[in-house]
Design an enzyme around this catalytic site. Structure first.
Site, short mmCIF file in Angstrom:
data_model
loop_
_atom_site.label_atom_id
_atom_site.label_comp_id
_atom_site.label_asym_id
_atom_site.label_seq_id
_atom_site.Cartn_x
_atom_site.Cartn_y
_atom_site.Cartn_z
N SER A 119 43.54 20.50 39.67
CA SER A 119 44.80 20.92 38.97
C SER A 119 45.66 19.81 38.91
CB SER A 119 45.25 22.18 39.27
OG SER A 119 44.35 23.23 39.28
N HIS A 140 39.75 18.25 33.76
CA HIS A 140 40.44 19.64 33.91
C HIS A 140 40.46 20.64 32.78
CE1 HIS A 140 44.86 21.20 34.91
NE2 HIS A 140 43.84 22.10 35.56
N GLU A 152 41.87 18.56 30.01
CA GLU A 152 42.54 17.27 30.07
C GLU A 152 41.54 16.25 30.72
OE1 GLU A 152 45.94 18.76 32.68
OE2 GLU A 152 47.38 17.51 31.67
N ASN A 190 50.03 21.11 34.46
CA ASN A 190 50.75 21.68 35.54
C ASN A 190 51.89 21.02 36.02
OD1 ASN A 190 48.85 23.62 35.55
ND2 ASN A 190 47.44 22.42 36.95
C1 LIG Z 1 46.30 26.01 36.94
C2 LIG Z 1 45.56 24.90 35.98
O1 LIG Z 1 45.10 24.00 36.53
C3 LIG Z 1 45.29 24.98 34.33
C4 LIG Z 1 45.16 26.54 33.81
O2 LIG Z 1 44.24 26.79 33.51
S1 LIG Z 1 46.67 27.31 33.86
C5 LIG Z 1 46.19 28.78 32.80
C6 LIG Z 1 45.91 28.58 31.36
N1 LIG Z 1 45.43 29.82 30.91
C7 LIG Z 1 46.46 30.74 30.19
O3 LIG Z 1 47.63 30.35 30.26
C8 LIG Z 1 45.94 31.90 29.54
C9 LIG Z 1 47.16 32.62 29.13
N2 LIG Z 1 46.46 33.97 28.86
C10 LIG Z 1 45.78 34.10 27.52
O4 LIG Z 1 45.66 33.17 26.90
C11 LIG Z 1 45.27 35.66 27.39
O5 LIG Z 1 45.97 36.51 28.00
C12 LIG Z 1 43.84 35.64 27.63
C13 LIG Z 1 42.87 34.67 26.51
C14 LIG Z 1 43.41 35.44 29.07
C15 LIG Z 1 43.42 37.07 27.28
O6 LIG Z 1 43.88 37.12 25.83
P1 LIG Z 1 44.27 38.95 25.53
O7 LIG Z 1 44.21 38.94 24.11
O8 LIG Z 1 45.08 39.15 26.29
O9 LIG Z 1 42.90 39.71 26.00
P2 LIG Z 1 41.56 40.22 25.21
O10 LIG Z 1 41.89 40.53 23.96
O11 LIG Z 1 40.99 40.98 26.59
O12 LIG Z 1 40.70 38.78 25.47
C16 LIG Z 1 40.83 37.96 24.33
C17 LIG Z 1 39.38 37.28 24.27
O13 LIG Z 1 39.37 36.41 25.52
C18 LIG Z 1 38.07 36.98 26.23
N3 LIG Z 1 38.34 36.89 27.57
C19 LIG Z 1 39.56 37.29 28.19
N4 LIG Z 1 39.54 37.12 29.56
C20 LIG Z 1 38.46 36.23 29.72
C21 LIG Z 1 37.71 35.93 30.69
N5 LIG Z 1 38.24 35.86 32.03
N6 LIG Z 1 36.58 35.13 30.81
C22 LIG Z 1 36.00 35.04 29.55
N7 LIG Z 1 36.55 35.35 28.38
C23 LIG Z 1 37.73 36.11 28.44
C24 LIG Z 1 37.90 38.19 25.75
O14 LIG Z 1 36.50 38.57 25.77
C25 LIG Z 1 38.29 38.23 24.32
O15 LIG Z 1 37.38 37.55 23.34
P3 LIG Z 1 36.97 38.00 22.06
O16 LIG Z 1 38.40 38.48 21.27
O17 LIG Z 1 36.47 36.83 21.42
O18 LIG Z 1 36.30 39.34 22.14
N1 LIG Z 2 42.88 28.75 38.73
C1 LIG Z 2 42.88 28.48 37.86
O1 LIG Z 2 43.59 28.65 37.08
C2 LIG Z 2 42.73 26.79 37.74
C3 LIG Z 2 42.01 26.03 38.84
N2 LIG Z 2 41.88 24.65 38.73
C4 LIG Z 2 41.18 24.14 39.66
O2 LIG Z 2 39.85 24.37 40.09
C5 LIG Z 2 39.38 24.26 41.46
C6 LIG Z 2 38.80 25.62 41.72
O3 LIG Z 2 39.77 26.60 41.62
P1 LIG Z 2 39.52 28.17 41.43
O4 LIG Z 2 38.12 28.13 40.64
O5 LIG Z 2 40.50 28.89 40.78
O6 LIG Z 2 39.20 28.63 42.83
P2 LIG Z 2 38.52 29.70 43.90
O7 LIG Z 2 38.97 29.86 44.81
O8 LIG Z 2 38.05 30.83 42.72
O9 LIG Z 2 36.95 28.89 43.71
C7 LIG Z 2 36.89 27.89 44.63
C8 LIG Z 2 35.12 27.92 45.21
O10 LIG Z 2 35.02 26.63 45.79
C9 LIG Z 2 34.14 26.97 47.01
N3 LIG Z 2 34.20 25.86 48.03
C10 LIG Z 2 35.26 25.58 48.95
N4 LIG Z 2 34.78 24.53 49.60
C11 LIG Z 2 33.42 24.12 48.97
C12 LIG Z 2 32.59 22.87 49.39
N5 LIG Z 2 32.87 22.32 50.32
N6 LIG Z 2 31.48 23.00 48.56
C13 LIG Z 2 31.28 23.98 47.70
N7 LIG Z 2 31.89 24.80 47.32
C14 LIG Z 2 33.30 24.96 48.13
C15 LIG Z 2 35.01 28.29 47.41
O11 LIG Z 2 34.25 28.94 48.54
P3 LIG Z 2 35.05 30.02 49.47
O12 LIG Z 2 35.34 31.12 48.69
O13 LIG Z 2 34.33 30.28 50.57
O14 LIG Z 2 36.41 29.18 50.13
C16 LIG Z 2 34.87 28.92 46.24
O15 LIG Z 2 33.79 29.60 45.78
C17 LIG Z 2 40.69 23.93 42.02
O16 LIG Z 2 40.78 22.47 42.39
C18 LIG Z 2 41.78 24.24 40.89
O17 LIG Z 2 43.03 23.60 41.13
C19 LIG Z 2 41.78 24.04 37.56
C20 LIG Z 2 42.27 24.66 36.48
C21 LIG Z 2 42.76 26.20 36.49
#
Ligand SMILES: CC(=O)CC(=O)SCCNC(=O)CCNC(=O)[C@H](O)C(C)(C)COP(=O)(O)OP(=O)(O)OC[C@H]1O[C@@H](n2cnc3c(N)ncnc32)[C@H](O)[C@@H]1OP(=O)(O)O
Ligand SMILES: NC(=O)C1=CN([C@@H]2O[C@H](COP(=O)(O)OP(=O)(O)OC[C@H]3O[C@@H](n4cnc5c(N)ncnc54)[C@H](OP(=O)(O)O)[C@@H]3O)[C@@H](O)[C@H]2O)C=CC1
Length: 284
Positions: A119, A140, A152, A190
């Site tokens: 991330s 990403h 990304e 992020n």
């Molecule tokens: C941290 C990082 O490094 C980067 C990141 O990822 S940051 C996070 C980025 N993501 C976001 O910002 C997500 C923001 N949230 C959303 O876009 C929406 O709330 C959401 C798409 C998650 C759910 O949408 P919603 O309209 O509230 O709910 P819902 O109607 O249940 O779902 C919409 C669709 O998504 C699907 N869906 C929802 N959650 C899902 C999940 N966890 N896995 C797979 N599919 C999912 C549903 O099946 C549904 O599909 P259809 O419409 O095709 O049937």
């Molecule tokens: N959450 C998010 O929205 C997003 C996350 N990311 C990035 O994706 C990555 C994973 O995040 P996320 O899936 O949320 O995290 P989770 O905690 O859901 O999953 C991480 C997984 O990796 C496993 N793991 C840890 N160490 C090892 C290893 N040495 N070998 C193999 N598997 C290992 C963990 O096992 P255990 O449970 O035993 O620790 C766990 O199953 C991170 O780098 C995060 O920053 C990117 C985009 C969005």
């Protein structure tokens, strides 16, 4: 370079989603985690997602089975011996990622591309522990992977154009849209999203409003699909804290300091949806 065999390291919420979209696009996928129960948890989520597609008439039962057949279990990084592309999605921690990349570099064939779904961690620093930094790249994905369109793509300092183009083509094959970004802490997604979430946590910490009110303001006032505190729970509070720490350390500006309340929740093990409790309580 033609990619056929993909290995995903980490079967958590991101790794399982990435495995699903790769298998849907026809790639052979090995999904690796440290223990069988983590693989089973990941495959369980994929099966549930595919079942929903079947129920909604978007896939047949046979297509669902074919996709599941393309995903095999791996509990050892040695299974990367025939991979063309490895996408690492393990925990957001530099030591963990560097140790995985060191090992993958020894095991994977010399043509293999090693990508990370980090991330926010610097791609160049991860690449530096390998002997193939030109083949290391950031890929990403966004959460939930099967739904979100963006990938990304982050070049490390040494990443070649050929490797970039291969990963860009792969992203199109996954029906996602690539956006090219340079290697700075938090990239673009992020660097912008997490300070907003951190500020929402500060607003809660300072008693400006309740968690529900903060989320409602951003949902109803700014048309965000989820409020920032709900989104933090969805991402995982441990991941949110790691990203803020990387922004703070990497950019050196106090505006990125993680909110003490975020630290407290992570210390308590309240990591959000994945542990059943974060800012909100979740019952499965
Ligand atoms: C941290 C990082 O490094 C980067 C990141 O990822 S940051 C996070 C980025 N993501 C976001 O910002 C997500 C923001 N949230 C959303 O876009 C929406 O709330 C959401 C798409 C998650 C759910 O949408 P919603 O309209 O509230 O709910 P819902 O109607 O249940 O779902 C919409 C669709 O998504 C699907 N869906 C929802 N959650 C899902 C999940 N966890 N896995 C797979 N599919 C999912 C549903 O099946 C549904 O599909 P259809 O419409 O095709 O049937
Ligand atoms: N959450 C998010 O929205 C997003 C996350 N990311 C990035 O994706 C990555 C994973 O995040 P996320 O899936 O949320 O995290 P989770 O905690 O859901 O999953 C991480 C997984 O990796 C496993 N793991 C840890 N160490 C090892 C290893 N040495 N070998 C193999 N598997 C290992 C963990 O096992 P255990 O449970 O035993 O620790 C766990 O199953 C991170 O780098 C995060 O920053 C990117 C985009 C969005």
């Amino acid at each position: 370079m033609a990619i056929q065999k993909v290995m995903i390291v980490g079967a958590g919420q991101m790794g399982s989603g990435i495995a699903q979209v790769c298998a849907q696009a026809g790639f052979d996928v090995k999904l690796n985690d440290m223990q069988e129960e983590f693989f089973q948890r990941g495959i369980g989520v994929i099966t549930k997602n595919l079942q929903r597609d079947v129920e909604k008439g978007r896939k047949s039962e046979a297509e669902k089975e074919e996709i599941l057949q393309r995903i095999s279990m791996s509990l050892d990084l040695k299974d990367a011996t025939d991979a063309d592309l490895v996408i690492e999605a393990a925990t957001e921690n530099m030591d963990i990622k560097q140790s995985i990349f060191k090992e993958l570099d020894r095991i994977a064939p010399s043509h293999a591309i090693l990508a990370t779904n980090t991330s926010s961690l610097p791609i160049t620093e991860i690449a530096a522990v390998t002997k193939r930094p030109e083949k290391v790249i950031g890929m990403h994905f966004m959460n939930p992977v099967p739904v979100m369109k963006l990938v990304e793509i982050i070049r490390g300092l040494a990443t070649t154009d050929e490797v970039y183009e291969t990963v860009e083509n792969m992203t199109h094959k996954l029906s996602k849209t690539p956006v090219e970004v340079n290697d700075f802490p938090g990239f673009i997604s992020n660097r912008i999203l997490l300070p907003m979430i951190n500020e929402a946590i500060y607003a809660l910490y300072e008693g400006v409003a309740s968690k529900e009110a903060i989320d409602d303001v951003m949902k109803l006032g700014m048309n965000h699909p989820m409020g920032p505190l709900t989104l933090a729970d969805f991402i995982g509070l441990d991941t949110c804290l790691s990203i803020m720490e990387i922004l703070h350390d990497g950019l050196g500006d106090s505006k990125y300091r993680p909110c003490p309340l975020l630290r407290k929740y992570v210390a308590a093990g309240w990591l959000g949806r994945k542990t059943g409790r974060g800012f909100y309580i979740y019952e499965e």
